[in-house]
Design a protein around this motif. Structure first.
Motif, PDB file in Angstrom:
ATOM      1  N   ASP A   1       1.013  -1.343  -0.248  1.00 56.59           N
ATOM      2  CA  ASP A   1       0.134   0.366  -0.078  1.00 56.59           C
ATOM      3  C   ASP A   1       0.928   1.365  -0.302  1.00 56.59           C
ATOM      4  OD1 ASP A   1      -2.648  -1.459   0.146  1.00 56.59           O
ATOM      5  OD2 ASP A   1      -2.465  -0.945   2.516  1.00 56.59           O
ATOM      6  N   ILE A   2       0.794   2.292  -0.494  1.00 59.39           N
ATOM      7  CA  ILE A   2       1.032   3.387  -0.729  1.00 59.39           C
ATOM      8  C   ILE A   2       0.156   5.017  -1.729  1.00 59.39           C
ATOM      9  CG2 ILE A   2       2.354   2.880  -3.513  1.00 59.39           C
ATOM     10  CD1 ILE A   2       4.622   4.469  -2.867  1.00 59.39           C
TER      11      ILE A   2
ATOM     12  N   VAL B   1       7.365  11.270  -1.653  1.00 56.68           N
ATOM     13  CA  VAL B   1       8.396   9.492  -0.692  1.00 56.68           C
ATOM     14  C   VAL B   1       8.433   9.052  -1.412  1.00 56.68           C
ATOM     15  CG1 VAL B   1       5.987   7.703  -0.083  1.00 56.68           C
ATOM     16  CG2 VAL B   1       4.781   9.957  -0.075  1.00 56.68           C
TER      17      VAL B   1
ATOM     18  N   VAL C   1      10.834   5.965  -1.724  1.00 52.04           N
ATOM     19  CA  VAL C   1      10.841   4.057  -1.169  1.00 52.04           C
ATOM     20  C   VAL C   1      12.497   3.503  -0.972  1.00 52.04           C
ATOM     21  CG1 VAL C   1       9.879   1.961  -2.363  1.00 52.04           C
ATOM     22  CG2 VAL C   1       9.102   4.471  -2.743  1.00 52.04           C
TER      23      VAL C   1
ATOM     24  N   VAL D   1       6.860  10.026  -6.106  1.00 49.90           N
ATOM     25  CA  VAL D   1       7.782   9.081  -5.534  1.00 49.90           C
ATOM     26  C   VAL D   1       8.869   8.698  -6.006  1.00 49.90           C
ATOM     27  CG1 VAL D   1       7.123   6.408  -5.114  1.00 49.90           C
ATOM     28  CG2 VAL D   1       5.446   7.868  -5.219  1.00 49.90           C
TER      29      VAL D   1
ATOM     30  N   ILE E   1       9.079   4.700   2.905  1.00 48.53           N
ATOM     31  CA  ILE E   1       8.725   3.428   2.901  1.00 48.53           C
ATOM     32  C   ILE E   1      10.027   2.566   2.167  1.00 48.53           C
ATOM     33  CG2 ILE E   1       7.359   1.821   1.658  1.00 48.53           C
ATOM     34  CD1 ILE E   1       5.220   4.019   1.115  1.00 48.53           C
TER      35      ILE E   1
ATOM     36  N   VAL F   1       6.458  -4.626   2.265  1.00 44.30           N
ATOM     37  CA  VAL F   1       6.758  -3.142   3.096  1.00 44.30           C
ATOM     38  C   VAL F   1       6.690  -3.249   5.028  1.00 44.30           C
ATOM     39  CG1 VAL F   1       5.636  -0.767   4.210  1.00 44.30           C
ATOM     40  CG2 VAL F   1       5.156  -1.427   1.694  1.00 44.30           C
TER      41      VAL F   1
ATOM     42  N   SER G   1       6.707   2.456   7.505  1.00 49.69           N
ATOM     43  CA  SER G   1       6.657   2.897   6.698  1.00 49.69           C
ATOM     44  C   SER G   1       6.484   4.273   8.034  1.00 49.69           C
ATOM     45  CB  SER G   1       5.814   3.115   6.784  1.00 49.69           C
ATOM     46  OG  SER G   1       4.463   4.232   5.433  1.00 49.69           O
TER      47      SER G   1
END
Length: 226
Positions: A28-29, A37, A39, A199, A215, A222, A225
């Motif tokens: 989920d993001i 954000v 990653v 992202v 994240i 994941v 977070s």
């Protein structure tokens, strides 16, 4: 709440000679306008697979991706391609520039594909190159530019179409630490000034300092977070 970009329950498995590879598992993001954000995770963690699904370059085996109210996962290929052109900007680790084209022509190409009128194209290209500090290098080809300058052209190309969402896959992976910091600072300023939802994947712990949220992926899942 409506996010600019929202991935829900994203899973992707690839079949290889050695067996199934679970690249992403129930990820989920969600990203809001004006939010950066990051990653992060080691090589093989699933970062590129996740970004490819978020950007409509690959379809998930399970889950869905939404751009605002639009469920991209349910779109046909033509509509999905149109969505990418209209709402998305991509930045790649390998820069992805066409060697025979000048910096300005590389930035202009997606606008030509979209059918943007010549006068507007010229204005957008000039504005995008100015934004990344390369107005004086508009006529140079990629081979005449440094790695950092090439990535700035890639960023200019990504934002020239005025996207709502920016996706950058290891954008500093081929850059030295000083140039990488400058590129991430540029992305961060664009997110805040233009209200982009961004992202960015990276395995560089120094770059996460510029993120609004981080994240962490390991083995396609994941694990944190923050």
């Amino acid at each position: 709440m409506t996010y600019a970009l929202h991935g829900e329950g994203l899973s992707r498995t690839f079949t290889s000679a050695a067996g199934d590879v679970h690249a992403c598992i129930d990820v989920d993001i969600a990203v809001s306008p004006g939010e950066l954000v990051v990653v992060r995770g080691p090589s093989g963690a699933g970062k590129t697979t996740l970004l490819n699904m978020l950007g409509g370059l690959d379809r998930p085996d399970a889950g869905r991706v939404r751009f605002g109210e639009v469920d991209a996962t349910s779109l046909g290929e033509d509509d999905l391609a149109a969505l990418r052109r209209e709402r998305l900007g991509f930045v790649f680790q390998s820069f992805g520039l066409i060697p025979v084209l000048s910096a300005a022509e590389n930035v202009e190409l997606p606008l030509r594909i979209r059918g943007v009128a010549a006068e507007e194209r010229d204005a957008r290209v000039a504005g995008a190159l100015r934004l990344v500090g390369l107005s004086d290098h508009a006529q140079q080809r990629p081979s005449e530019l440094s790695g950092g300058q090439q990535q700035r052209v890639g960023i200019a190309r990504a934002v020239a179409g005025d996207p709502a969402v920016l996706i950058a896959d290891e954008p500093t992976g081929q850059l030295d630490s000083r140039t990488a910091t400058a590129v991430m600072d540029l992305i961060g300023s664009l997110v805040r000034e233009r209200g982009l939802a961004a992202v960015v994947s990276t395995h560089d712990p120094l770059l996460v300092q510029r993120a609004d949220r981080v994240i962490e992926l390991h083995g396609g899942r994941v694990v944190a977070s923050t």
